[in-house]
Design a protein around this motif. Structure first.
Motif, PDB file in Angstrom:
ATOM      1  N   TYR A   1       0.755  -1.360   0.131  1.00 43.54           N
ATOM      2  CA  TYR A   1      -0.136  -0.011  -0.015  1.00 43.54           C
ATOM      3  C   TYR A   1       0.836   1.421   0.043  1.00 43.54           C
ATOM      4  O   TYR A   1       1.785   1.330   0.714  1.00 43.54           O
ATOM      5  CB  TYR A   1      -0.821  -0.104   1.257  1.00 43.54           C
ATOM      6  CG  TYR A   1      -1.361   1.208   1.299  1.00 43.54           C
ATOM      7  CD1 TYR A   1      -2.609   1.894   0.317  1.00 43.54           C
ATOM      8  CD2 TYR A   1      -1.465   2.110   2.552  1.00 43.54           C
ATOM      9  CE1 TYR A   1      -3.043   2.965   0.510  1.00 43.54           C
ATOM     10  CE2 TYR A   1      -2.098   3.454   2.699  1.00 43.54           C
ATOM     11  CZ  TYR A   1      -2.918   3.755   1.734  1.00 43.54           C
ATOM     12  OH  TYR A   1      -3.515   4.868   1.902  1.00 43.54           O
TER      13      TYR A   1
ATOM     14  N   ASP B   1     -10.498  -1.362   1.117  1.00 49.43           N
ATOM     15  CA  ASP B   1      -9.706  -1.598  -0.038  1.00 49.43           C
ATOM     16  C   ASP B   1      -8.390  -2.699   0.413  1.00 49.43           C
ATOM     17  O   ASP B   1      -8.482  -3.551  -0.527  1.00 49.43           O
ATOM     18  CB  ASP B   1      -9.049  -0.383  -0.720  1.00 49.43           C
ATOM     19  CG  ASP B   1     -10.247   0.676  -1.400  1.00 49.43           C
ATOM     20  OD1 ASP B   1     -11.335  -0.109  -1.728  1.00 49.43           O
ATOM     21  OD2 ASP B   1      -9.974   1.674  -1.593  1.00 49.43           O
ATOM     22  N   ARG B   2      -8.210  -2.254   1.276  1.00 48.55           N
ATOM     23  CA  ARG B   2      -7.111  -3.049   1.693  1.00 48.55           C
ATOM     24  C   ARG B   2      -7.054  -3.374   3.513  1.00 48.55           C
ATOM     25  O   ARG B   2      -7.398  -2.252   4.112  1.00 48.55           O
ATOM     26  CB  ARG B   2      -5.845  -2.731   1.523  1.00 48.55           C
ATOM     27  CG  ARG B   2      -5.364  -2.350  -0.003  1.00 48.55           C
ATOM     28  CD  ARG B   2      -4.238  -1.518  -0.300  1.00 48.55           C
ATOM     29  NE  ARG B   2      -3.941  -1.112  -1.715  1.00 48.55           N
ATOM     30  CZ  ARG B   2      -4.559  -0.168  -2.038  1.00 48.55           C
ATOM     31  NH1 ARG B   2      -5.425   0.574  -1.109  1.00 48.55           N
ATOM     32  NH2 ARG B   2      -4.771   0.217  -3.341  1.00 48.55           N
TER      33      ARG B   2
ATOM     34  N   ALA C   1      -9.333   3.372   2.385  1.00 47.88           N
ATOM     35  CA  ALA C   1      -8.001   2.592   1.550  1.00 47.88           C
ATOM     36  C   ALA C   1      -7.401   1.540   2.325  1.00 47.88           C
ATOM     37  O   ALA C   1      -6.827   0.613   1.769  1.00 47.88           O
ATOM     38  CB  ALA C   1      -7.044   3.875   1.126  1.00 47.88           C
TER      39      ALA C   1
ATOM     40  N   ARG D   1     -15.429   4.653   1.447  1.00 47.50           N
ATOM     41  CA  ARG D   1     -14.709   3.745   1.181  1.00 47.50           C
ATOM     42  C   ARG D   1     -13.181   3.945   2.252  1.00 47.50           C
ATOM     43  O   ARG D   1     -13.104   5.151   2.651  1.00 47.50           O
ATOM     44  CB  ARG D   1     -14.072   3.766  -0.198  1.00 47.50           C
ATOM     45  CG  ARG D   1     -15.130   3.339  -1.062  1.00 47.50           C
ATOM     46  CD  ARG D   1     -14.522   2.529  -2.394  1.00 47.50           C
ATOM     47  NE  ARG D   1     -14.219   1.028  -1.725  1.00 47.50           N
ATOM     48  CZ  ARG D   1     -14.561   0.351  -1.406  1.00 47.50           C
ATOM     49  NH1 ARG D   1     -16.073   0.273  -1.406  1.00 47.50           N
ATOM     50  NH2 ARG D   1     -14.310  -1.099  -1.045  1.00 47.50           N
TER      51      ARG D   1
ATOM     52  N   ASP E   1      -7.099   9.393   0.570  1.00 49.56           N
ATOM     53  CA  ASP E   1      -7.160   8.360   1.253  1.00 49.56           C
ATOM     54  C   ASP E   1      -7.691   8.471   2.776  1.00 49.56           C
ATOM     55  O   ASP E   1      -7.189   9.455   3.338  1.00 49.56           O
ATOM     56  CB  ASP E   1      -5.794   7.228   1.134  1.00 49.56           C
ATOM     57  CG  ASP E   1      -5.665   6.792  -0.117  1.00 49.56           C
ATOM     58  OD1 ASP E   1      -6.511   6.583  -0.960  1.00 49.56           O
ATOM     59  OD2 ASP E   1      -4.693   5.928  -0.268  1.00 49.56           O
TER      60      ASP E   1
ATOM     61  N   THR F   1      -6.609  -7.577  -0.187  1.00 46.28           N
ATOM     62  CA  THR F   1      -6.725  -6.608  -1.216  1.00 46.28           C
ATOM     63  C   THR F   1      -8.104  -6.988  -1.979  1.00 46.28           C
ATOM     64  O   THR F   1      -8.334  -7.927  -2.146  1.00 46.28           O
ATOM     65  CB  THR F   1      -5.639  -6.506  -2.252  1.00 46.28           C
ATOM     66  OG1 THR F   1      -4.290  -6.475  -1.435  1.00 46.28           O
ATOM     67  CG2 THR F   1      -5.502  -5.236  -3.175  1.00 46.28           C
ATOM     68  N   LEU F   2      -8.793  -5.687  -2.130  1.00 49.54           N
ATOM     69  CA  LEU F   2     -10.073  -6.218  -2.614  1.00 49.54           C
ATOM     70  C   LEU F   2     -10.019  -6.535  -4.327  1.00 49.54           C
ATOM     71  O   LEU F   2      -9.099  -5.672  -4.863  1.00 49.54           O
ATOM     72  CB  LEU F   2     -10.920  -4.572  -2.831  1.00 49.54           C
ATOM     73  CG  LEU F   2     -12.337  -4.826  -3.207  1.00 49.54           C
ATOM     74  CD1 LEU F   2     -13.067  -5.289  -2.166  1.00 49.54           C
ATOM     75  CD2 LEU F   2     -12.833  -3.280  -3.533  1.00 49.54           C
TER      76      LEU F   2
ATOM     77  N   HIS G   1     -12.227 -10.227  -1.527  1.00 50.69           N
ATOM     78  CA  HIS G   1     -10.555  -9.874  -1.364  1.00 50.69           C
ATOM     79  C   HIS G   1      -9.671 -11.001  -1.573  1.00 50.69           C
ATOM     80  O   HIS G   1     -10.275 -12.043  -1.235  1.00 50.69           O
ATOM     81  CB  HIS G   1     -10.381  -9.205   0.092  1.00 50.69           C
ATOM     82  CG  HIS G   1     -10.861  -8.209   0.487  1.00 50.69           C
ATOM     83  ND1 HIS G   1     -12.297  -7.905   0.736  1.00 50.69           N
ATOM     84  CD2 HIS G   1     -10.392  -6.907   0.554  1.00 50.69           C
ATOM     85  CE1 HIS G   1     -12.620  -6.841   1.101  1.00 50.69           C
ATOM     86  NE2 HIS G   1     -11.456  -5.940   1.081  1.00 50.69           N
TER      87      HIS G   1
ATOM     88  N   ARG H   1     -16.359  -2.721   1.869  1.00 49.34           N
ATOM     89  CA  ARG H   1     -15.960  -1.073   1.968  1.00 49.34           C
ATOM     90  C   ARG H   1     -14.474  -0.741   2.228  1.00 49.34           C
ATOM     91  O   ARG H   1     -14.079   0.317   1.957  1.00 49.34           O
ATOM     92  CB  ARG H   1     -17.017  -0.433   2.719  1.00 49.34           C
ATOM     93  CG  ARG H   1     -18.330  -0.280   2.541  1.00 49.34           C
ATOM     94  CD  ARG H   1     -19.126   0.423   3.634  1.00 49.34           C
ATOM     95  NE  ARG H   1     -18.719   1.804   4.015  1.00 49.34           N
ATOM     96  CZ  ARG H   1     -18.800   2.555   4.927  1.00 49.34           C
ATOM     97  NH1 ARG H   1     -19.773   2.025   5.879  1.00 49.34           N
ATOM     98  NH2 ARG H   1     -18.602   3.788   5.327  1.00 49.34           N
TER      99      ARG H   1
END
Length: 252
Positions: A67, A202-203, A176, A174, A73, A245-246, A228, A200
């Motif tokens: 990341y 991402d990581r 990040a 969302r 973010d 990770t999404l 994910h 919701r």
């Protein structure tokens, strides 16, 4: 490898030689001083400061190539300790917004002080734990390191936020990165989190504690698998990092 770690501490912090000595001798250290004079305070009678700085910023366990923060973010940090990740990532990336949670009184007081000393208006700190459901709880004071205190069953005055409540405090559609290092409570968090809320994020960078809550890796992997891609990286017997990770098949 050890000398490179000592060299990093000596180079990255004004009191780096003292931090390197504390790391080599496995002794407590009470502060890390940035080159502009900003002090990040740590409980002086507890171990863990140089080791944590190395883990986060030399090894990059929460970021690395996994990341890279970008402007706009939102980052959530559960188990923020004294802010060695939250404060520094907010300072280094002023375009991101960080929301940090720390339930242990001693650590939280220093987290708030460190955030104020660093002058990071993009960081919000909360005296709270992350758990399976919202309410209150008690913290077990584990001697030795500042990193090992745990949320336990029983009456207490520590606010506890569920996964959904933590997302609500982020006030963003969302997230990040959700960094989670909560000494076994990750089991309850993922067991009770709604699938739509998990999607919701991402990581995820989760330090898992199979030694404290057996079955947590299987549980978290199963909860995240629909949305994910999951990678598990052991660091020792019963603990390590779980990264998620999404995937393109997940929600946009």
């Amino acid at each position: 490898r050890g000398w490179r770690r000592f060299a990093y501490l000596a180079r990255a912090y004004r009191n780096g030689l003292a931090l390197a000595r504390a790391y080599r001798r496995r002794r407590p250290a009470g502060r890390a001083v940035l080159w502009d004079g900003t002090v990040l305070a740590h409980p002086p009678d507890r171990a863990g400061l140089p080791e944590t700085l190395l883990e986060i910023w030399y090894d990059g366990v929460y970021t690395g190539t996994f990341y890279r923060p970008r402007p706009g973010d939102v980052i959530l940090d559960a188990g923020a300790n004294v802010g060695l990740f939250a404060v520094l990532v907010a300072r280094r990336h002023p375009g991101v917004r960080v929301v940090a949670f720390e339930p242990f009184d001693e650590n939280y007081r220093l987290l708030a002080a460190n955030a104020a000393a660093a002058g990071v208006p993009n960081l919000a700190v909360h005296h709270a734990a992350l758990g399976g459901e919202s309410g209150t709880g008690a913290m077990a004071d584990v001697p030795g390191r500042s990193l090992d205190h745990r949320l336990v069953a029983g009456a207490g005055g520590v606010p506890v936020h569920s996964f959904a409540a933590a997302l609500a405090l982020a006030a963003a559609p969302r997230v990040a990165l959700f960094k989670i290092d909560i000494e076994g409570s990750e089991y309850d968090v993922f067991a009770r989190a709604a699938a739509a809320d998990l999607a919701r994020v991402d990581r995820f960078a989760v330090e898992y504690h199979e030694n404290l809550r057996p079955g947590v890796v299987e549980l978290v992997r199963g909860r995240l698998a629909p949305t994910h891609a999951v990678e598990v990286v052991p660091h020792g017997p019963g603990y390590g990092m779980l990264y998620a990770t999404l995937t393109p098949a997940g929600p946009p």
